[in-house]
Write a protein that holds these residues in place. Structure first.
Motif: not given
Length: 221
Positions: A43-53
């Motif tokens: 139900r939300d607007d995903v504005v950024v996905v940050r992937y840490f590795t």
């Protein structure tokens, strides 16, 4: 609401490996983290996905590890709104006591200890920075690392933002459960529905395929 997603890459990877072993869930590592984020926050607007590795190197007992990881990271790099952040690996020789050493055996043994450095600090930094810059209303953190409890508490109590913690390695540690707005265990069925296509096509039209040693990828619904 505006949502930002912060993924602890190694915590997620080992959680998926555990799903595959314990539940016979099939191959789940070719994961579309953008689609997963949207399913976690429908139900939300995903504005950024940050992937840490961190970038891994091959070891004598694990040949091909680096190439497999880099193929997956190249595939993630094609996803809009996904940003990759890298820590480092540090390998050193340490001497540790043996477990149940027998008479006549040395009491200690030399081993190679590999430690991943920086990813948890990087995740905490961006969680706080994005919050102070008001880039999100709700943050989803995919982890089961108790070291992230304090930055999550600060985001909730000082910035008045919602924080949704998703653990890929249940049960969730109590330190996280106490500070988050809501919690959820990551389930194999959700992961299976969020696999990347085969092949992934990059901006230059080149194909990116999952490692040949991985099993069949579940078809996209």
């Amino acid at each position: 609401m505006r949502a930002a997603v912060y993924i602890d890459g190694f915590n997620l990877y080992y959680g998926i490996r555990a799903m595959m072993r314990a539940r016979g869930a099939g191959e789940l590592r070719w994961l579309d983290i953008l689609e997963l984020s949207r399913k976690l926050l429908p139900r939300d607007d995903v504005v950024v996905v940050r992937y840490f590795t961190a970038l891994v190197d091959d070891r004598p007992d694990q040949p091909g590890t680096a190439a497999r990881q880099r193929a997956y990271l190249r595939a993630l790099g094609t996803l809009p709104g996904v940003e990759l952040h890298f820590g480092t690996f540090r390998t050193r020789r340490v001497r540790l006591p043996r477990s149940n050493s027998k008479p006549g055996e040395p009491r200690t043994v030399e081993v190679l200890r590999t430690e991943e450095k920086g990813s948890d600090v990087n995740l905490a930094t961006y969680l706080l920075l994005d919050g102070f810059q008001d880039r999100y209303d709700v943050a989803a953190v995919v982890t089961n690392d108790s070291d992230l409890a304090e930055p999550i508490r600060v985001v909730r109590e000082q910035l008045r933002k919602e924080v949704f913690v998703v653990t890929p390695q249940p049960p969730m540690v109590n330190e996280l459960r106490r500070v988050t707005t809501r919690v959820r265990d990551l389930r194999p069925g959700v992961v299976a529905r969020c696999q990347l296509p085969v092949p992934v096509i990059d901006a230059q039209g080149r194909e990116i395929r999952p490692p040949s040693t991985w099993g069949p990828i579940p078809p996209r619904p």
